[in-house]
Design a protein around this motif. Structure first.
Motif, PDB file in Angstrom:
ATOM      1  N   ILE A 199      -7.404 -22.955   5.073  1.00 45.64           N
ATOM      2  CA  ILE A 199      -6.850 -22.240   3.908  1.00 45.64           C
ATOM      3  C   ILE A 199      -7.406 -20.810   3.890  1.00 45.64           C
ATOM      4  CG2 ILE A 199      -6.524 -22.251   1.392  1.00 45.64           C
ATOM      5  CD1 ILE A 199      -7.377 -25.196   1.356  1.00 45.64           C
ATOM      6  N   GLY A 200      -8.685 -20.699   4.247  1.00 49.51           N
ATOM      7  CA  GLY A 200      -9.359 -19.405   4.233  1.00 49.51           C
ATOM      8  C   GLY A 200      -8.727 -18.392   5.172  1.00 49.51           C
ATOM      9  N   ASP A 201      -8.235 -18.851   6.315  1.00 50.51           N
ATOM     10  CA  ASP A 201      -7.601 -17.931   7.268  1.00 50.51           C
ATOM     11  C   ASP A 201      -6.426 -17.195   6.625  1.00 50.51           C
ATOM     12  OD1 ASP A 201      -9.323 -18.510   9.283  1.00 50.51           O
ATOM     13  OD2 ASP A 201      -7.981 -19.895  10.340  1.00 50.51           O
ATOM     14  N   ASP A 202      -5.580 -17.942   5.914  1.00 48.49           N
ATOM     15  CA  ASP A 202      -4.421 -17.322   5.248  1.00 48.49           C
ATOM     16  C   ASP A 202      -4.866 -16.327   4.182  1.00 48.49           C
ATOM     17  OD1 ASP A 202      -2.731 -18.864   6.675  1.00 48.49           O
ATOM     18  OD2 ASP A 202      -2.280 -20.298   5.066  1.00 48.49           O
ATOM     19  N   ARG A 203      -5.830 -16.761   3.383  1.00 47.56           N
ATOM     20  CA  ARG A 203      -6.263 -15.900   2.273  1.00 47.56           C
ATOM     21  C   ARG A 203      -6.956 -14.634   2.787  1.00 47.56           C
ATOM     22  NH1 ARG A 203      -7.447 -19.808  -2.890  1.00 47.56           N
ATOM     23  NH2 ARG A 203      -5.732 -21.214  -2.416  1.00 47.56           N
ATOM     24  N   HIS A 204      -7.669 -14.783   3.884  1.00 45.31           N
ATOM     25  CA  HIS A 204      -8.341 -13.630   4.490  1.00 45.31           C
ATOM     26  C   HIS A 204      -7.284 -12.622   4.972  1.00 45.31           C
ATOM     27  CE1 HIS A 204     -11.644 -11.610   6.565  1.00 45.31           C
ATOM     28  NE2 HIS A 204     -10.826 -11.450   7.581  1.00 45.31           N
ATOM     29  N   GLY A 205      -6.253 -13.135   5.627  1.00 47.76           N
ATOM     30  CA  GLY A 205      -5.175 -12.269   6.129  1.00 47.76           C
ATOM     31  C   GLY A 205      -4.498 -11.530   4.979  1.00 47.76           C
ATOM     32  N   TYR A 206      -4.289 -12.237   3.883  1.00 45.65           N
ATOM     33  CA  TYR A 206      -3.663 -11.625   2.702  1.00 45.65           C
ATOM     34  C   TYR A 206      -4.521 -10.455   2.198  1.00 45.65           C
ATOM     35  CZ  TYR A 206      -1.910 -11.068  -2.055  1.00 45.65           C
ATOM     36  OH  TYR A 206      -1.410 -10.545  -3.222  1.00 45.65           O
ATOM     37  N   MET A 207      -5.823 -10.673   2.110  1.00 42.63           N
ATOM     38  CA  MET A 207      -6.704  -9.619   1.579  1.00 42.63           C
ATOM     39  C   MET A 207      -6.738  -8.393   2.495  1.00 42.63           C
ATOM     40  SD  MET A 207      -9.996 -11.528  -0.104  1.00 42.63           S
ATOM     41  CE  MET A 207     -10.488 -12.470   1.327  1.00 42.63           C
ATOM     42  N   LYS A 208      -6.759  -8.647   3.806  1.00 40.64           N
ATOM     43  CA  LYS A 208      -6.790  -7.517   4.742  1.00 40.64           C
ATOM     44  C   LYS A 208      -5.531  -6.659   4.599  1.00 40.64           C
ATOM     45  CE  LYS A 208      -8.613  -7.430   8.939  1.00 40.64           C
ATOM     46  NZ  LYS A 208      -9.005  -7.799  10.311  1.00 40.64           N
ATOM     47  N   LYS A 209      -4.393  -7.339   4.514  1.00 36.53           N
ATOM     48  CA  LYS A 209      -3.127  -6.604   4.352  1.00 36.53           C
ATOM     49  C   LYS A 209      -3.118  -5.837   3.042  1.00 36.53           C
ATOM     50  CE  LYS A 209       0.237  -9.351   6.749  1.00 36.53           C
ATOM     51  NZ  LYS A 209       0.709 -10.692   6.439  1.00 36.53           N
ATOM     52  N   PHE A 210      -3.575  -6.502   1.983  1.00 38.13           N
ATOM     53  CA  PHE A 210      -3.594  -5.875   0.663  1.00 38.13           C
ATOM     54  C   PHE A 210      -4.427  -4.592   0.683  1.00 38.13           C
ATOM     55  CE2 PHE A 210      -5.802  -5.011  -3.261  1.00 38.13           C
ATOM     56  CZ  PHE A 210      -4.754  -4.931  -4.179  1.00 38.13           C
ATOM     57  N   ILE A 211      -5.627  -4.671   1.228  1.00 29.96           N
ATOM     58  CA  ILE A 211      -6.528  -3.509   1.230  1.00 29.96           C
ATOM     59  C   ILE A 211      -5.980  -2.392   2.127  1.00 29.96           C
ATOM     60  CG2 ILE A 211      -8.822  -2.764   2.092  1.00 29.96           C
ATOM     61  CD1 ILE A 211      -8.879  -3.788  -0.774  1.00 29.96           C
ATOM     62  N   LYS A 212      -5.406  -2.777   3.246  1.00 29.95           N
ATOM     63  CA  LYS A 212      -4.829  -1.780   4.154  1.00 29.95           C
ATOM     64  C   LYS A 212      -3.729  -0.994   3.418  1.00 29.95           C
ATOM     65  CE  LYS A 212      -3.216  -1.472   8.939  1.00 29.95           C
ATOM     66  NZ  LYS A 212      -1.819  -1.043   8.907  1.00 29.95           N
ATOM     67  N   ASN A 213      -2.831  -1.749   2.785  1.00 23.82           N
ATOM     68  CA  ASN A 213      -1.759  -1.134   2.004  1.00 23.82           C
ATOM     69  C   ASN A 213      -2.285  -0.234   0.899  1.00 23.82           C
ATOM     70  OD1 ASN A 213       1.003  -1.550   2.311  1.00 23.82           O
ATOM     71  ND2 ASN A 213       0.651  -3.756   2.105  1.00 23.82           N
ATOM     72  N   TYR A 214      -3.277  -0.752   0.201  1.00 21.39           N
ATOM     73  CA  TYR A 214      -3.871  -0.034  -0.926  1.00 21.39           C
ATOM     74  C   TYR A 214      -4.416   1.312  -0.445  1.00 21.39           C
ATOM     75  CZ  TYR A 214      -6.753   0.686  -5.107  1.00 21.39           C
ATOM     76  OH  TYR A 214      -7.311   1.201  -6.258  1.00 21.39           O
ATOM     77  N   LEU A 215      -5.156   1.277   0.653  1.00 24.25           N
ATOM     78  CA  LEU A 215      -5.779   2.497   1.169  1.00 24.25           C
ATOM     79  C   LEU A 215      -4.730   3.480   1.668  1.00 24.25           C
ATOM     80  CD1 LEU A 215      -8.808   0.872   3.055  1.00 24.25           C
ATOM     81  CD2 LEU A 215      -8.933   2.281   0.987  1.00 24.25           C
ATOM     82  N   GLU A 216      -3.698   2.952   2.306  1.00 21.91           N
ATOM     83  CA  GLU A 216      -2.668   3.844   2.855  1.00 21.91           C
ATOM     84  C   GLU A 216      -1.869   4.567   1.768  1.00 21.91           C
ATOM     85  OE1 GLU A 216      -2.023   1.589   7.142  1.00 21.91           O
ATOM     86  OE2 GLU A 216      -0.660   1.140   5.489  1.00 21.91           O
ATOM     87  N   LYS A 217      -1.937   4.036   0.560  1.00 21.00           N
ATOM     88  CA  LYS A 217      -1.161   4.663  -0.530  1.00 21.00           C
ATOM     89  C   LYS A 217      -1.956   5.678  -1.338  1.00 21.00           C
ATOM     90  CE  LYS A 217       2.353   1.186  -1.156  1.00 21.00           C
ATOM     91  NZ  LYS A 217       2.180  -0.259  -1.324  1.00 21.00           N
ATOM     92  N   ILE A 218      -3.225   5.861  -1.012  1.00 18.78           N
ATOM     93  CA  ILE A 218      -4.029   6.799  -1.809  1.00 18.78           C
ATOM     94  C   ILE A 218      -3.618   8.243  -1.495  1.00 18.78           C
ATOM     95  CG2 ILE A 218      -6.377   7.650  -2.202  1.00 18.78           C
ATOM     96  CD1 ILE A 218      -7.290   4.790  -1.857  1.00 18.78           C
ATOM     97  N   THR A 219      -3.371   8.985  -2.552  1.00 16.16           N
ATOM     98  CA  THR A 219      -2.883  10.351  -2.402  1.00 16.16           C
ATOM     99  C   THR A 219      -3.974  11.274  -1.878  1.00 16.16           C
ATOM    100  OG1 THR A 219      -1.845   9.841  -4.512  1.00 16.16           O
ATOM    101  CG2 THR A 219      -1.534  12.086  -3.703  1.00 16.16           C
ATOM    102  N   PRO A 220      -3.650  12.118  -0.884  1.00 15.68           N
ATOM    103  CA  PRO A 220      -4.645  13.081  -0.381  1.00 15.68           C
ATOM    104  C   PRO A 220      -5.240  13.891  -1.529  1.00 15.68           C
ATOM    105  CG  PRO A 220      -2.689  13.121   0.996  1.00 15.68           C
ATOM    106  CD  PRO A 220      -2.380  12.206  -0.156  1.00 15.68           C
ATOM    107  N   GLY A 221      -6.546  14.055  -1.491  1.00  9.54           N
ATOM    108  CA  GLY A 221      -7.204  14.874  -2.516  1.00  9.54           C
ATOM    109  C   GLY A 221      -7.707  14.075  -3.706  1.00  9.54           C
ATOM    110  N   SER A 222      -7.237  12.826  -3.873  1.00  5.93           N
ATOM    111  CA  SER A 222      -7.685  12.077  -5.054  1.00  5.93           C
ATOM    112  C   SER A 222      -9.038  11.401  -4.791  1.00  5.93           C
ATOM    113  CB  SER A 222      -6.633  11.046  -5.477  1.00  5.93           C
ATOM    114  OG  SER A 222      -6.361  10.175  -4.408  1.00  5.93           O
ATOM    115  N   ILE A 223      -9.617  10.845  -5.850  1.00  4.47           N
ATOM    116  CA  ILE A 223     -10.926  10.189  -5.722  1.00  4.47           C
ATOM    117  C   ILE A 223     -10.846   9.101  -4.658  1.00  4.47           C
ATOM    118  CG2 ILE A 223     -12.593   8.681  -6.920  1.00  4.47           C
ATOM    119  CD1 ILE A 223     -11.957  10.226  -9.466  1.00  4.47           C
ATOM    120  N   GLY A 224     -11.826   9.063  -3.786  1.00  6.42           N
ATOM    121  CA  GLY A 224     -11.869   8.037  -2.745  1.00  6.42           C
ATOM    122  C   GLY A 224     -11.143   8.427  -1.469  1.00  6.42           C
TER     123      GLY A 224
END
Ligand code: ADP
Ligand code: NI
Length: 241
Positions: A199-224
């Motif tokens: 079960i953990g393998d699936d959930r781990h994959g979900y989190m990696k995708k989520f964080i990757k997406n999240y980071l890719e959407k951060i606007t240049p110049g903003s916090i982080g």
């Protein structure tokens, strides 16, 4: 008085529902129920185990965490003992449950996990799975809102967290995003049962995708933003595979 074992689970369930309903830091009744469900699923896919101990521990494992009071590390097992004695549970069940409650807690990436019985490993995996996947996003957001933790900051995560740093969630490096790197993406390698890992393998994959997406959407110049490329690179590190 020795109570029928089915009664023990029923009474404990009613008691915990009453205690945890409306709790707001991620240790609510839904969390206890999900841990119970995960634990039953893992138990159903392995060798024969003591299901009563598993069910009681899943229900009781956060009995003292809900108060946000971590001053006494054994307060959970102490409170569980008082409850189980009050409903007439026998000593063997009480000591098994209490030993597990003392061993499910995570103390940071630098701290080793306790050696637990198979019943304990099942409950520990069940609890950790609840901190992974979609539930990771949901619970970490809720925790952050409650304690005013930022979504992202200009501080990089600390990769080898000591117990002290882990417990100090108000430290400057802690953020919604960093919590994934500091804890949640490390949990898969801390799962010890076969079905839990599956079960953990699936959930781990979900989190990696989520964080990757999240980071890719951060606007240049903003916090982080200055950390985005480092964090995306870090996501590929072997520790998060
Ligand atoms: P568990 O019930 O899994 O033992 P914890 O008490 O460690 O969980 O935390 C409950 C949830 O709160 C975690 O799954 C996580 O989403 C969130 N949380 C815990 N610590 C932090 C933190 N330092 N920063 C952000 N969220 C946190
Ligand atoms: Ni829990």
């Amino acid at each position: 008085m020795i109570t029928n074992t089915n009664d023990l689970v029923g009474k404990t369930s009613d008691y915990m529902k009453n205690l945890l309903e409306g709790e707001s830091s991620g240790h609510d009744w839904i969390h206890a129920l999900n841990v119970l469900e995960n634990a039953r699923e893992i138990a159903a896919h392995g060798k024969e185990v003591n299901l009563i101990v598993i069910e009681l521990t899943a229900l009781l494992h956060d009995i003292s965490d809900w108060k946000g009071d971590n001053s006494d590390e054994n307060s959970g097992s102490k409170e569980a003992r008082v409850w189980l004695e009050s409903i007439g549970s026998d000593e063997k069940i009480i000591s098994d449950v209490c030993n597990i409650i003392d061993g499910v807690t995570y103390y940071g990436s630098s701290s080793k996990d306790k050696v637990l019985s198979i019943e304990g490993q099942i409950v520990r995996d069940a609890d950790r799975l609840e901190a992974m996947g979609e539930r990771a996003v949901e619970r970490t957001r809720k925790f952050g809102e409650k304690y005013g933790i930022p979504e992202i900051s200009d501080y990089m995560p600390i990769l080898d967290l000591t117990e002290e740093q882990y417990k100090n969630f108000r430290r400057k490096e802690n953020s919604f995003v960093n919590h994934f790197f500091e804890k949640l993406l490390l949990l898969r390698n801390r799962l010890t049962t076969n079905w839990g890992r599956k079960i953990g393998d699936d959930r781990h994959g979900y989190m990696k995708k989520f964080i990757k997406n999240y980071l890719e959407k951060i606007t240049p110049g903003s916090i982080g933003y200055k950390n985005v490329s480092s964090l995306l690179g870090l996501l590929e590190d072997s520790r998060y595979k």
